[in-house]
Design a protein around this motif. Structure first.
Motif, PDB file in Angstrom:
ATOM      1  N   TYR A 110       0.929  -0.957  -0.150  1.00  0.00           N
ATOM      2  CA  TYR A 110      -0.279  -0.296  -0.089  1.00  0.00           C
ATOM      3  C   TYR A 110       0.859   1.056   0.042  1.00  0.00           C
ATOM      4  O   TYR A 110       0.419   2.344  -0.789  1.00  0.00           O
ATOM      5  N   TYR A 111       1.635   0.821   1.005  1.00  0.00           N
ATOM      6  CA  TYR A 111       2.667   1.953   0.828  1.00  0.00           C
ATOM      7  C   TYR A 111       3.305   2.856  -0.715  1.00  0.00           C
ATOM      8  O   TYR A 111       4.188   3.664  -1.089  1.00  0.00           O
ATOM      9  N   SER A 112       3.408   1.618  -1.756  1.00  0.00           N
ATOM     10  CA  SER A 112       4.182   1.970  -2.924  1.00  0.00           C
ATOM     11  C   SER A 112       2.887   2.289  -4.282  1.00  0.00           C
ATOM     12  O   SER A 112       3.676   3.044  -4.267  1.00  0.00           O
ATOM     13  N   LYS A 113       1.858   2.340  -3.238  1.00  0.00           N
ATOM     14  CA  LYS A 113       0.853   2.760  -4.068  1.00  0.00           C
ATOM     15  C   LYS A 113       1.110   4.031  -3.956  1.00  0.00           C
ATOM     16  O   LYS A 113       0.247   4.881  -4.971  1.00  0.00           O
ATOM     17  N   LEU A 114       1.099   4.392  -2.675  1.00  0.00           N
ATOM     18  CA  LEU A 114       1.035   5.977  -2.278  1.00  0.00           C
ATOM     19  C   LEU A 114       2.061   6.925  -2.879  1.00  0.00           C
ATOM     20  O   LEU A 114       2.143   7.938  -3.306  1.00  0.00           O
ATOM     21  N   TYR A 115       3.231   6.293  -2.269  1.00  0.00           N
ATOM     22  CA  TYR A 115       4.406   6.825  -3.053  1.00  0.00           C
ATOM     23  C   TYR A 115       4.683   5.727  -4.184  1.00  0.00           C
ATOM     24  O   TYR A 115       6.168   4.940  -4.475  1.00  0.00           O
ATOM     25  N   PRO A 116       4.261   6.424  -5.633  1.00  0.00           N
ATOM     26  CA  PRO A 116       4.934   6.046  -6.865  1.00  0.00           C
ATOM     27  C   PRO A 116       6.094   6.134  -7.321  1.00  0.00           C
ATOM     28  O   PRO A 116       7.059   5.575  -7.877  1.00  0.00           O
ATOM     29  N   TRP A 117       6.583   7.364  -7.395  1.00  0.00           N
ATOM     30  CA  TRP A 117       7.597   8.312  -7.985  1.00  0.00           C
ATOM     31  C   TRP A 117       9.086   7.560  -7.075  1.00  0.00           C
ATOM     32  O   TRP A 117       9.225   7.672  -5.450  1.00  0.00           O
ATOM     33  N   CYS A 118      10.099   7.007  -8.586  1.00  0.00           N
ATOM     34  CA  CYS A 118      11.032   6.672  -7.440  1.00  0.00           C
ATOM     35  C   CYS A 118      12.573   6.911  -7.961  1.00  0.00           C
ATOM     36  O   CYS A 118      13.175   6.998  -9.053  1.00  0.00           O
ATOM     37  N   ILE A 119      13.877   7.209  -6.703  1.00  0.00           N
ATOM     38  CA  ILE A 119      14.971   7.246  -7.190  1.00  0.00           C
ATOM     39  C   ILE A 119      15.216   6.125  -6.758  1.00  0.00           C
ATOM     40  O   ILE A 119      15.280   5.839  -6.404  1.00  0.00           O
ATOM     41  N   VAL A 120      15.842   5.363  -8.434  1.00  0.00           N
ATOM     42  CA  VAL A 120      16.498   4.330  -8.290  1.00  0.00           C
ATOM     43  C   VAL A 120      18.160   4.999  -8.730  1.00  0.00           C
ATOM     44  O   VAL A 120      19.027   5.396  -9.343  1.00  0.00           O
ATOM     45  N   ARG A 121      19.529   3.762  -8.155  1.00  0.00           N
ATOM     46  CA  ARG A 121      21.201   3.886  -8.521  1.00  0.00           C
ATOM     47  C   ARG A 121      20.928   2.645  -9.307  1.00  0.00           C
ATOM     48  O   ARG A 121      20.375   1.429  -8.945  1.00  0.00           O
ATOM     49  N   SER A 122      21.368   2.745 -10.195  1.00  0.00           N
ATOM     50  CA  SER A 122      21.879   1.827 -11.221  1.00  0.00           C
ATOM     51  C   SER A 122      23.641   1.606 -10.612  1.00  0.00           C
ATOM     52  O   SER A 122      24.831   1.864 -10.138  1.00  0.00           O
ATOM     53  N   LEU A 123      23.417  -0.429 -10.129  1.00  0.00           N
ATOM     54  CA  LEU A 123      24.508  -1.042  -9.993  1.00  0.00           C
ATOM     55  C   LEU A 123      25.106  -1.515 -10.988  1.00  0.00           C
ATOM     56  O   LEU A 123      24.297  -2.061 -11.679  1.00  0.00           O
ATOM     57  N   PRO A 124      26.185  -2.506 -10.652  1.00  0.00           N
ATOM     58  CA  PRO A 124      26.489  -3.263 -11.480  1.00  0.00           C
ATOM     59  C   PRO A 124      25.867  -4.877 -11.462  1.00  0.00           C
ATOM     60  O   PRO A 124      24.954  -4.392 -11.032  1.00  0.00           O
ATOM     61  N   ASN A 125      25.952  -5.381 -12.866  1.00  0.00           N
ATOM     62  CA  ASN A 125      25.466  -6.240 -13.225  1.00  0.00           C
ATOM     63  C   ASN A 125      24.058  -6.354 -13.134  1.00  0.00           C
ATOM     64  O   ASN A 125      23.245  -7.292 -12.729  1.00  0.00           O
ATOM     65  N   MET A 126      23.611  -5.294 -14.144  1.00  0.00           N
ATOM     66  CA  MET A 126      22.051  -4.590 -14.283  1.00  0.00           C
ATOM     67  C   MET A 126      21.247  -4.900 -12.808  1.00  0.00           C
ATOM     68  O   MET A 126      20.024  -5.350 -12.948  1.00  0.00           O
ATOM     69  N   ARG A 127      21.805  -3.933 -11.896  1.00  0.00           N
ATOM     70  CA  ARG A 127      20.864  -4.691 -10.770  1.00  0.00           C
ATOM     71  C   ARG A 127      20.549  -2.304 -10.308  1.00  0.00           C
ATOM     72  O   ARG A 127      21.141  -2.107 -10.964  1.00  0.00           O
ATOM     73  N   SER A 128      19.730  -2.848  -9.467  1.00  0.00           N
ATOM     74  CA  SER A 128      18.864  -1.395  -9.491  1.00  0.00           C
ATOM     75  C   SER A 128      18.902  -1.624  -7.486  1.00  0.00           C
ATOM     76  O   SER A 128      18.556  -2.381  -6.814  1.00  0.00           O
ATOM     77  N   LEU A 129      19.221  -0.155  -7.052  1.00  0.00           N
ATOM     78  CA  LEU A 129      18.296   0.118  -6.048  1.00  0.00           C
ATOM     79  C   LEU A 129      17.570   1.085  -5.392  1.00  0.00           C
ATOM     80  O   LEU A 129      18.347   2.749  -6.009  1.00  0.00           O
ATOM     81  N   ILE A 130      16.293   1.008  -4.909  1.00  0.00           N
ATOM     82  CA  ILE A 130      15.670   2.252  -4.714  1.00  0.00           C
ATOM     83  C   ILE A 130      15.631   3.169  -3.365  1.00  0.00           C
ATOM     84  O   ILE A 130      15.949   2.420  -2.907  1.00  0.00           O
ATOM     85  N   ILE A 131      16.074   4.338  -4.202  1.00  0.00           N
ATOM     86  CA  ILE A 131      16.756   4.858  -2.523  1.00  0.00           C
ATOM     87  C   ILE A 131      15.859   5.496  -2.115  1.00  0.00           C
ATOM     88  O   ILE A 131      16.057   6.112  -1.065  1.00  0.00           O
TER      89      ILE A 131
END
Length: 69
Positions: free
Chosen positions: A3-24
């Motif tokens: 439910y929290y994710s639905k309320l806050y849909p805009w994310c800042i994402v950091r690109s990591l090696p090996n095609m991974r990402s991290l939601i900041i």
């Protein structure tokens, strides 16, 4: 998707090696995400960040499988 994710849909994402990402961080409004992104880029200019609109579908038991009627 929580439910929290639905309320806050805009994310800042950091690109990591090996095609991974991290939601900041998550935000309700794109303008809030852009303002926070400017601060992140000013403090860490060599780190790649991007803004996404997270539309991860919910999983349910009623998913139609291809080729099955």
């Amino acid at each position: 998707m929580t439910y929290y994710s639905k309320l806050y849909p805009w994310c800042i994402v950091r690109s990591l090696p090996n095609m991974r990402s991290l939601i900041i961080a998550r935000f309700r409004r794109r303008s809030d995400a852009e303002a926070h992104l400017q601060i992140l880029k000013a403090n860490t200019p060599n780190v790649p960040y991007s803004i996404i609109f997270d539309t991860t579908p919910e999983t349910s038991g009623s998913i139609v499988k291809p080729g099955v009627n």
